[in-house]
Design a protein around this motif. Structure first.
Motif, short mmCIF file in Angstrom:
data_model
loop_
_atom_site.label_atom_id
_atom_site.label_comp_id
_atom_site.label_asym_id
_atom_site.label_seq_id
_atom_site.Cartn_x
_atom_site.Cartn_y
_atom_site.Cartn_z
N PRO A 10 2.58 16.14 3.72
CA PRO A 10 4.16 14.66 3.81
C PRO A 10 3.26 13.70 5.02
CG PRO A 10 5.35 16.89 3.96
CD PRO A 10 3.47 17.39 4.30
N VAL A 11 4.41 12.70 5.30
CA VAL A 11 4.19 11.67 6.19
C VAL A 11 5.09 11.67 6.93
CG1 VAL A 11 4.36 9.21 6.59
CG2 VAL A 11 4.03 10.22 4.19
N GLY A 12 3.96 12.08 8.33
CA GLY A 12 4.06 12.69 9.96
C GLY A 12 3.45 11.95 11.16
N PRO A 13 4.07 12.89 12.11
CA PRO A 13 2.95 12.93 13.17
C PRO A 13 2.46 14.03 13.96
CG PRO A 13 5.16 13.80 13.54
CD PRO A 13 5.74 13.95 12.05
N LEU A 14 1.44 13.73 12.43
CA LEU A 14 -0.16 14.25 11.90
C LEU A 14 -0.88 13.80 12.43
CD1 LEU A 14 0.53 16.24 9.03
CD2 LEU A 14 1.52 17.17 11.16
N THR A 15 -0.66 13.25 13.71
CA THR A 15 -2.22 12.62 15.09
C THR A 15 -2.79 13.46 14.76
OG1 THR A 15 -0.98 13.58 16.92
CG2 THR A 15 -0.16 11.43 15.62
N ASN A 16 -3.55 14.76 15.01
CA ASN A 16 -4.94 15.56 15.11
C ASN A 16 -5.61 15.82 14.27
OD1 ASN A 16 -4.47 15.61 18.11
ND2 ASN A 16 -2.89 17.07 17.83
N GLY A 17 -5.00 15.16 12.53
CA GLY A 17 -6.13 15.24 11.72
C GLY A 17 -5.10 16.71 11.02
N CYS A 18 -6.16 17.56 9.92
CA CYS A 18 -6.02 18.02 9.21
C CYS A 18 -6.24 19.63 9.25
CB CYS A 18 -6.64 17.56 8.19
SG CYS A 18 -6.27 19.40 6.57
N ALA A 19 -6.11 20.98 9.07
CA ALA A 19 -5.80 21.79 9.78
C ALA A 19 -7.24 22.21 10.06
CB ALA A 19 -5.50 22.91 9.02
N CYS A 20 -7.89 22.23 8.60
CA CYS A 20 -9.48 21.83 8.28
C CYS A 20 -10.54 20.73 9.18
CB CYS A 20 -10.68 21.40 6.65
SG CYS A 20 -10.85 19.81 6.37
N GLY A 21 -9.75 20.46 9.74
CA GLY A 21 -10.31 19.85 11.35
C GLY A 21 -11.13 17.74 11.03
N GLY A 22 -10.61 17.55 9.37
CA GLY A 22 -10.83 16.27 8.67
C GLY A 22 -10.22 15.65 9.37
N PRO A 23 -10.13 14.48 8.51
CA PRO A 23 -9.66 13.11 9.23
C PRO A 23 -8.25 12.74 8.36
CG PRO A 23 -11.47 11.81 9.24
CD PRO A 23 -12.15 13.32 8.90
N LEU A 24 -7.14 12.14 8.74
CA LEU A 24 -6.04 12.34 7.29
C LEU A 24 -6.05 11.09 6.99
CD1 LEU A 24 -2.96 14.34 8.69
CD2 LEU A 24 -5.08 14.83 7.22
N GLN A 25 -5.59 10.39 5.83
CA GLN A 25 -5.63 8.80 5.78
C GLN A 25 -4.50 8.97 4.61
OE1 GLN A 25 -8.25 7.09 3.03
NE2 GLN A 25 -9.21 9.12 1.66
N MET A 26 -3.38 7.51 4.50
CA MET A 26 -2.93 7.38 3.30
C MET A 26 -2.75 7.80 2.07
SD MET A 26 0.12 7.21 5.31
CE MET A 26 1.34 6.81 3.56
N ARG A 27 -2.11 7.59 1.23
CA ARG A 27 -2.33 8.20 -0.38
C ARG A 27 -0.63 7.38 -0.83
NH1 ARG A 27 -7.12 6.63 -1.37
NH2 ARG A 27 -8.72 8.71 -0.22
N TYR A 28 -1.14 6.98 -2.24
CA TYR A 28 -0.30 6.28 -2.86
C TYR A 28 0.26 6.69 -4.18
CZ TYR A 28 -0.32 3.54 1.84
OH TYR A 28 -0.16 3.17 2.86
N ASP A 29 1.17 6.39 -5.01
CA ASP A 29 1.55 6.58 -6.56
C ASP A 29 1.50 4.80 -6.63
OD1 ASP A 29 1.65 7.33 -8.70
OD2 ASP A 29 3.84 8.31 -8.67
N LEU A 30 -0.36 5.35 -6.52
CA LEU A 30 -0.63 3.37 -8.17
C LEU A 30 0.65 3.06 -9.01
CD1 LEU A 30 -4.08 3.23 -6.12
CD2 LEU A 30 -2.22 2.21 -5.03
N ALA A 31 0.71 4.05 -9.02
CA ALA A 31 0.68 4.16 -11.29
C ALA A 31 2.52 3.50 -11.12
CB ALA A 31 0.55 5.20 -11.54
N ALA A 32 2.93 4.42 -9.65
CA ALA A 32 4.72 3.67 -9.51
C ALA A 32 4.75 2.62 -9.38
CB ALA A 32 5.10 5.04 -8.63
N LEU A 33 3.70 1.71 -8.75
CA LEU A 33 4.12 0.44 -8.93
C LEU A 33 4.66 -0.42 -9.59
CD1 LEU A 33 1.37 -0.14 -6.52
CD2 LEU A 33 3.53 -0.09 -5.64
N ASP A 34 5.84 -1.37 -9.34
CA ASP A 34 6.49 -2.18 -10.03
C ASP A 34 5.74 -3.15 -10.73
OD1 ASP A 34 8.00 -4.00 -11.13
OD2 ASP A 34 9.92 -4.16 -9.99
N PRO A 35 4.86 -3.15 -12.08
CA PRO A 35 4.09 -4.79 -12.38
C PRO A 35 4.38 -5.89 -11.95
CG PRO A 35 4.57 -2.75 -14.12
CD PRO A 35 5.58 -2.75 -13.12
N GLY A 36 6.06 -5.85 -12.09
CA GLY A 36 6.61 -7.85 -11.39
C GLY A 36 5.79 -7.49 -9.46
#
Length: 406
Positions: free
Chosen positions: A15-41
């Motif tokens: 979930p979007v939160g204060p995760l400024t130390n990355g993933c538990a595996c050590g990898g960096p985190l980036q934002m993702r979005y449900d693009l299919a849910a965007l209103d075409p208008g």
């Protein structure tokens, strides 16, 4: 609309939160979005109308609707045809995206409106970062506007104007060594309440939200050009800006804003060309250059992020390298366009000149140079880039000589 954080290494989701130390595996985190849910208008509206700031794209930015952004009207910067290169090479398809029109005169305002807005929404009370100039100034301004404390570690190579401006905006400026900046940020970020507005994807504490502001450059270009350009030329230090713009074009395609994607051209100085070396040597990593140097201090990084390397390859792009003489010549060229650009900002224009000289840009192609900031913040360099004034007294003669009359 659903938004989440995703690890770039193992693809774990959070979930979007204060995760400024990355993933538990050590990898960096980036934002993702449900693009299919965007209103075409909504998407059609983005392509048709200019909003008051980049927050018109809030659906594809990490801040939730329940929080107000920290904003000063950043984004929506002009796109100008480059008349000097048109006259010189007969190519009318070179454009300048003038990011110096942002509130603190650089592209970094896109980063910090997003980063500081998220820091405040997530309950942080303080922001810490490292900078050669623009990044720290912008962090200070947005933190001040958002009511957060700010601490900036500046490299000693930065112009005194930089730390003076940060101080004007209410930040505490600390001058240290170029390599020591990041180490100090990591140390401070371990204390409660401190948000690390530092390079995306860096090891240790890093910021997954700021680059989301950079991707709005891609959205604006689609509106301004009526479609995707053929290539975007971007100055590269750590590679955050490059990756952010590429991420924006990818998401724009997923949202139905475009059917095509541009080539991403990494523009680097000859003395700080780690990404170029990786591409030329077909490496999967980016080397560290112990003696990186250029007159373009803002891009004088010893290495760049692997994510930037991947972005160039995914786009079918390349790296172009120019030396300091070419960079200074490009600053003067931009002066003829009415733009006072800092040296790092001029690198894409120097690279465009090189590509045009080589005939590497087809006549029908449209290419965009990202001009990131102003040279006014580097007054020490202005004498090298401008014509010196002449002095004369009224009534003392010499007008004919001044005007070049026979």
């Amino acid at each position: 609309m659903q938004k989440w954080l995703e690890c770039m290494t193992c693809r774990a989701q959070y979930p979007v939160g204060p995760l400024t130390n990355g993933c538990a595996c050590g990898g960096p985190l980036q934002m993702r979005y449900d693009l299919a849910a965007l209103d075409p208008g909504l998407v059609r509206g983005w392509l048709a109308a200019r909003g008051e700031s980049l927050w018109q794209y809030a659906a594809l930015l990490p801040l939730s609707e329940s929080h107000r952004p920290v904003t000063m009207g950043e984004g929506q910067t002009p796109l100008l045809p480059c008349e000097t290169l048109r006259r010189r090479y007969g190519h009318a398809g070179v454009f300048l995206k003038n990011e110096a029109q942002n509130p603190t005169w650089s592209h970094k305002d896109r980063y910090h409106t997003t980063a500081v807005s998220m820091a405040k929404a997530l309950g942080f009370s303080r922001v810490v970062t490292a900078s050669t100039g623009n990044h720290g100034i912008s962090a200070a301004a947005y933190a001040g506007r958002g009511g957060l404390q700010c601490l900036v570690f500046f490299a000693a190579e930065a112009s005194p104007v930089m730390w003076q401006l940060a101080g004007l905006y209410g930040a505490r400026a600390v001058v240290t060594s170029f390599d020591g900046r990041g180490l100090l940020v990591q140390e401070v970020a371990q204390h409660p309440g401190w948000y690390p507005a530092s390079a995306f994807g860096a090891s240790g504490a890093s910021d997954p939200f700021g680059i989301e502001g950079y991707k709005t450059i891609a959205f604006e270009l689609l509106r301004q050009l009526g479609g995707a350009p053929d290539a975007v030329l971007i100055p590269v230090g750590s590679g955050n800006l490059l990756y952010g713009i590429w991420k924006g074009f990818q998401e724009a395609k997923g949202a139905g804003m475009t059917t095509s994607l541009p080539r991403i051209i990494a523009c680097q100085a000859a003395g700080a060309n780690a990404l170029d070396i990786s591409l030329r040597e077909n490496r999967d990593d980016v080397p560290v250059l112990p003696d990186a140097y250029s007159v373009a201090t803002s891009t004088r990084e010893k290495t760049a992020g692997v994510y930037a390397l991947r972005a160039v390859r995914e786009s079918g792009g390349r790296a172009v390298v120019v030396d300091d003489a070419e960079i200074l010549a490009a600053v003067r060229l931009l002066g003829q366009e009415g733009l006072c650009a800092e040296t790092a900002s001029a690198i894409p224009v120097a690279c465009a000149s090189q590509l045009l000289e080589q005939g590497a840009v087809a006549r029908e192609e449209r290419i965009v140079c990202i001009v990131t900031s102003t040279s006014v913040k580097w007054p020490e360099l202005l004498p090298e880039m401008s014509q010196p004034p002449q002095r004369m007294l009224a009534g003392a003669g010499g007008i004919e000589r001044l005007l070049g009359s026979p």
